[in-house]
Design a protein around this motif. Structure first.
Motif, PDB file in Angstrom:
ATOM      1  N   ALA A 121       0.844  -1.193  -0.060  1.00  0.00           N
ATOM      2  CA  ALA A 121      -0.020   0.056   0.082  1.00  0.00           C
ATOM      3  C   ALA A 121       0.932   1.273  -0.047  1.00  0.00           C
ATOM      4  O   ALA A 121       0.680   2.205  -0.769  1.00  0.00           O
ATOM      5  N   PHE A 122       1.968   1.133   0.583  1.00  0.00           N
ATOM      6  CA  PHE A 122       3.071   2.453   0.746  1.00  0.00           C
ATOM      7  C   PHE A 122       3.462   2.731  -0.634  1.00  0.00           C
ATOM      8  O   PHE A 122       3.504   3.807  -0.945  1.00  0.00           O
ATOM      9  N   VAL A 123       3.898   1.664  -1.303  1.00  0.00           N
ATOM     10  CA  VAL A 123       4.505   1.623  -2.529  1.00  0.00           C
ATOM     11  C   VAL A 123       3.607   2.285  -3.500  1.00  0.00           C
ATOM     12  O   VAL A 123       3.777   3.450  -4.352  1.00  0.00           O
ATOM     13  N   VAL A 124       2.227   1.691  -3.662  1.00  0.00           N
ATOM     14  CA  VAL A 124       1.205   2.158  -4.292  1.00  0.00           C
ATOM     15  C   VAL A 124       0.998   3.617  -4.285  1.00  0.00           C
ATOM     16  O   VAL A 124       0.859   4.660  -5.164  1.00  0.00           O
ATOM     17  N   ILE A 125       0.796   4.494  -2.875  1.00  0.00           N
ATOM     18  CA  ILE A 125       0.432   5.779  -2.537  1.00  0.00           C
ATOM     19  C   ILE A 125       1.562   6.571  -3.220  1.00  0.00           C
ATOM     20  O   ILE A 125       1.789   7.720  -3.570  1.00  0.00           O
ATOM     21  N   THR A 126       3.041   6.063  -3.011  1.00  0.00           N
ATOM     22  CA  THR A 126       4.261   6.806  -3.273  1.00  0.00           C
ATOM     23  C   THR A 126       4.174   6.803  -4.960  1.00  0.00           C
ATOM     24  O   THR A 126       4.742   7.921  -5.296  1.00  0.00           O
ATOM     25  N   LEU A 127       3.905   5.724  -5.584  1.00  0.00           N
ATOM     26  CA  LEU A 127       3.816   5.942  -6.988  1.00  0.00           C
ATOM     27  C   LEU A 127       2.817   6.695  -7.545  1.00  0.00           C
ATOM     28  O   LEU A 127       2.815   7.622  -8.396  1.00  0.00           O
ATOM     29  N   ALA A 128       1.647   6.871  -6.647  1.00  0.00           N
ATOM     30  CA  ALA A 128       0.760   7.948  -7.087  1.00  0.00           C
ATOM     31  C   ALA A 128       0.939   9.075  -7.086  1.00  0.00           C
ATOM     32  O   ALA A 128       0.695   9.981  -7.743  1.00  0.00           O
ATOM     33  N   SER A 129       1.826   9.489  -5.844  1.00  0.00           N
ATOM     34  CA  SER A 129       2.333  10.915  -5.830  1.00  0.00           C
ATOM     35  C   SER A 129       3.526  11.355  -6.763  1.00  0.00           C
ATOM     36  O   SER A 129       3.560  12.372  -7.288  1.00  0.00           O
ATOM     37  N   ASP A 130       4.001  10.131  -7.331  1.00  0.00           N
ATOM     38  CA  ASP A 130       5.249  10.384  -8.194  1.00  0.00           C
ATOM     39  C   ASP A 130       4.550  10.671  -9.526  1.00  0.00           C
ATOM     40  O   ASP A 130       4.834  11.778 -10.210  1.00  0.00           O
ATOM     41  N   VAL A 150      11.198  12.498 -14.402  1.00  0.00           N
ATOM     42  CA  VAL A 150      10.970  11.180 -14.903  1.00  0.00           C
ATOM     43  C   VAL A 150      12.146  10.542 -15.309  1.00  0.00           C
ATOM     44  O   VAL A 150      12.364   9.241 -14.856  1.00  0.00           O
ATOM     45  N   GLY A 151      13.246  11.169 -15.612  1.00  0.00           N
ATOM     46  CA  GLY A 151      14.656  10.315 -16.267  1.00  0.00           C
ATOM     47  C   GLY A 151      15.615  10.467 -14.984  1.00  0.00           C
ATOM     48  O   GLY A 151      16.138   9.333 -15.038  1.00  0.00           O
ATOM     49  N   ALA A 152      15.423  11.174 -13.970  1.00  0.00           N
ATOM     50  CA  ALA A 152      16.354  11.372 -13.027  1.00  0.00           C
ATOM     51  C   ALA A 152      16.039  10.549 -11.777  1.00  0.00           C
ATOM     52  O   ALA A 152      16.936   9.943 -11.180  1.00  0.00           O
ATOM     53  N   LEU A 153      14.787  10.299 -11.404  1.00  0.00           N
ATOM     54  CA  LEU A 153      14.515  10.126 -10.011  1.00  0.00           C
ATOM     55  C   LEU A 153      14.809   8.439 -10.273  1.00  0.00           C
ATOM     56  O   LEU A 153      15.318   7.832  -9.042  1.00  0.00           O
ATOM     57  N   PRO A 154      14.819   7.654 -11.310  1.00  0.00           N
ATOM     58  CA  PRO A 154      15.332   6.180 -11.065  1.00  0.00           C
ATOM     59  C   PRO A 154      16.628   6.149 -10.905  1.00  0.00           C
ATOM     60  O   PRO A 154      17.107   4.926 -10.592  1.00  0.00           O
ATOM     61  N   LEU A 155      17.532   7.114 -11.167  1.00  0.00           N
ATOM     62  CA  LEU A 155      18.744   7.239 -10.789  1.00  0.00           C
ATOM     63  C   LEU A 155      19.110   6.887  -9.354  1.00  0.00           C
ATOM     64  O   LEU A 155      20.354   6.369  -8.998  1.00  0.00           O
ATOM     65  N   LEU A 156      18.218   6.883  -8.312  1.00  0.00           N
ATOM     66  CA  LEU A 156      18.074   6.644  -7.204  1.00  0.00           C
ATOM     67  C   LEU A 156      17.608   5.095  -7.079  1.00  0.00           C
ATOM     68  O   LEU A 156      17.696   4.820  -5.771  1.00  0.00           O
ATOM     69  N   LEU A 157      17.422   4.545  -7.996  1.00  0.00           N
ATOM     70  CA  LEU A 157      17.027   3.000  -7.879  1.00  0.00           C
ATOM     71  C   LEU A 157      15.639   2.649  -7.135  1.00  0.00           C
ATOM     72  O   LEU A 157      14.831   3.831  -7.445  1.00  0.00           O
ATOM     73  N   ARG A 158      15.694   2.106  -6.362  1.00  0.00           N
ATOM     74  CA  ARG A 158      14.175   1.802  -5.825  1.00  0.00           C
ATOM     75  C   ARG A 158      14.111   2.642  -4.326  1.00  0.00           C
ATOM     76  O   ARG A 158      12.966   2.339  -3.808  1.00  0.00           O
ATOM     77  N   LEU A 159      15.218   3.382  -4.035  1.00  0.00           N
ATOM     78  CA  LEU A 159      14.947   4.299  -2.842  1.00  0.00           C
ATOM     79  C   LEU A 159      13.898   5.099  -2.798  1.00  0.00           C
ATOM     80  O   LEU A 159      13.181   5.055  -1.487  1.00  0.00           O
ATOM     81  N   PRO A 160      13.324   5.760  -3.818  1.00  0.00           N
ATOM     82  CA  PRO A 160      12.455   6.729  -3.822  1.00  0.00           C
ATOM     83  C   PRO A 160      11.052   5.853  -3.200  1.00  0.00           C
ATOM     84  O   PRO A 160      10.179   6.587  -2.679  1.00  0.00           O
ATOM     85  N   LEU A 161      10.792   4.620  -3.660  1.00  0.00           N
ATOM     86  CA  LEU A 161       9.684   3.885  -3.524  1.00  0.00           C
ATOM     87  C   LEU A 161       9.627   3.363  -1.871  1.00  0.00           C
ATOM     88  O   LEU A 161       8.756   3.001  -1.279  1.00  0.00           O
ATOM     89  N   ALA A 162      10.674   3.493  -1.259  1.00  0.00           N
ATOM     90  CA  ALA A 162      10.827   3.075   0.158  1.00  0.00           C
ATOM     91  C   ALA A 162      11.085   4.448   1.169  1.00  0.00           C
ATOM     92  O   ALA A 162      11.482   4.069   2.401  1.00  0.00           O
ATOM     93  N   ARG A 163      10.707   5.396   0.710  1.00  0.00           N
ATOM     94  CA  ARG A 163      10.854   6.667   1.548  1.00  0.00           C
ATOM     95  C   ARG A 163       9.505   7.455   1.463  1.00  0.00           C
ATOM     96  O   ARG A 163       8.926   7.379   0.067  1.00  0.00           O
TER      97      ARG A 163
END
Length: 425
Positions: A88-97, A122-135
């Protein structure tokens, strides 16, 4: 490329990169990826969720260092009870993204604007790999981005969204630093104060220990990833006897002179605040991009002078850099690219080679020098360019000022401003 194709390309890249980020999160334990980053969600955030569900903030938990609004974010996965807390946390984070992406794309489609900001996010956030989805920093950044982009239409909305973001993490108050002087500033700050009061009072009345986070901030030391931590890490190679210890939710240095370094960091933060005030009092030229540029510059200055630079801070910087690039008038374009370059280096620092950083090996120290050197250079360059952009350049100060605040000027003022601008063209 037509506007329609550009938007389709942006959407396709977003879907592809976010799918990759989800895959990386699902394989969080792979040795090549470094330490597990999802643990903070399913262990720490979920623990806070349980405590908050019983009507109290985690008052005696030194890791709880956030304003009461953070409680709402931690509780938000409960809106999706058919999923696990992490899911659920990841879904909400993706929605915010997605909200950030849509807001930046809409702003970029306006006359005189650019889709480059949306492309950067869109292009630079994935440079942090999966970290943005877990904060939960993407959620905070979404509110800050919406606040800045709303300014051209409504100072009230700008202030309200800034207050909501600041109730989750304090830094979004910096987005109001560059609001044009006079009535726009009064309107934005008034609505920020009103919104904060309307939201904060019910939280304080509904939950026990809502303001307990204030007790935890004073004990913070010097995190190994901060600029001061970089100095101390290098000092270990010339005989400094300090050690690294986990405290207050971060790896921090302990030992002789650590308190001195912490005080120097606080002094530099005060200097940064003074420089921002000096710029604001002396600036004579405002453009539509000035609020964006000032927000990014302020965030960079406070980041590099802080005792703590966590890896998720890069999410904030990328968000505000993207907002700057939506305007063709921005002075921060080279600053934005410095932040982008620093992003993969930050990923190497954490989580990929974090054991080297903790041990202050030469590899770890080199990574910290590069990452923090890039951020320090970005901060200096950002403020210099902001300062120069506020100097008179031969145009009428009044016409430049009016163009910055169309949302609060009267129709007569707007027509007068247009006439004045025409005369100078």
């Amino acid at each position: 490329m037509t506007r329609h194709r550009r938007l389709l390309t942006l959407a396709a890249v977003w879907l592809a990169t976010r799918a990759l980020m989800l895959w990386l999160l699902a394989h969080d334990s792979l040795p090549l990826l470094g330490g597990r980053v999802a643990r903070e969600v399913w262990r720490l955030y979920h623990h806070w969720y349980v405590v908050l569900s019983h009507g109290a903030f985690p008052a005696h938990d030194k890791l709880w260092q956030y304003p009461p609004g953070a409680g709402a974010v931690v509780l938000s996965p409960g809106l999706l009870p058919w999923l696990t807390y992490l899911q659920a946390f990841v879904v909400i984070t993706l929605a915010s993204d997605a909200i950030v992406t849509v807001a930046l794309a809409r702003a970029g489609l306006r006359p005189g604007r650019s889709l480059l900001g949306a492309g950067l996010w869109v292009g630079a956030l994935p440079l942090l790999l999966r970290l943005p989805l877990a904060r939960y920093d993407v959620q905070v950044t979404a509110l800050a981005v919406v606040s800045l982009l709303a300014l051209s239409r409504s100072t009230r909305a700008c202030g309200a969204f800034a207050a909501l973001a600041a109730l989750v993490k304090v830094w979004p108050l910096l987005v109001l630093v560059g609001v044009a002087k006079g009535r726009p500033t009064r309107s934005a700050w008034t609505w920020a104060a009103v919104t904060a009061g309307v939201v904060l009072v019910p939280l304080v009345l509904s939950f026990d220990n809502a303001l307990s986070f204030l007790r935890q901030q004073g004990g913070r030391g010097v995190q190994i990833e901060s600029l001061g931590g970089t100095v101390l890490g290098l000092a270990t190679h010339v005989g400094w006897p300090g050690k690294v210890r986990y405290q207050y939710g971060a790896m921090e240095f302990t030992g002789p002179y650590v308190s001195t370094v912490a005080h120097v960091c606080l002094a530099l933060t005060a200097v940064a605040f003074g420089l921002l005030l000096l710029w604001r009092f002396t600036a004579r030229r405002w453009t539509g991009a000035t609020p964006f540029d000032a927000a990014l510059s302020a965030l960079l200055l406070f980041t590099v002078t802080s005792r703590v630079i966590s890896p998720q801070y890069m999410i904030w910087l990328l968000g505000l850099a993207a907002v700057c690039l939506t305007s063709r008038q921005t002075s921060q374009r080279p600053v934005a690219w410095l932040i982008v370059v620093a992003t993969p280096v930050s990923t190497a620092v954490f989580p990929t080679l974090y054991t080297d950083v903790i041990a202050s090996t030469w590899t770890g120290c080199a990574l910290m020098l590069v990452r923090n050197g890039l951020l320090a250079a970005a901060a200096v360059l950002s403020f210099v360019r902001l300062w120069r952009s506020g100097r008179p350049d031969g145009r009428s100060t009044d016409s430049a000022t009016w163009t910055s605040c169309p949302s609060v000027s009267s129709p007569r003022s707007r027509s007068s401003s247009s006439a004045t601008t025409t005369q100078h063209m």
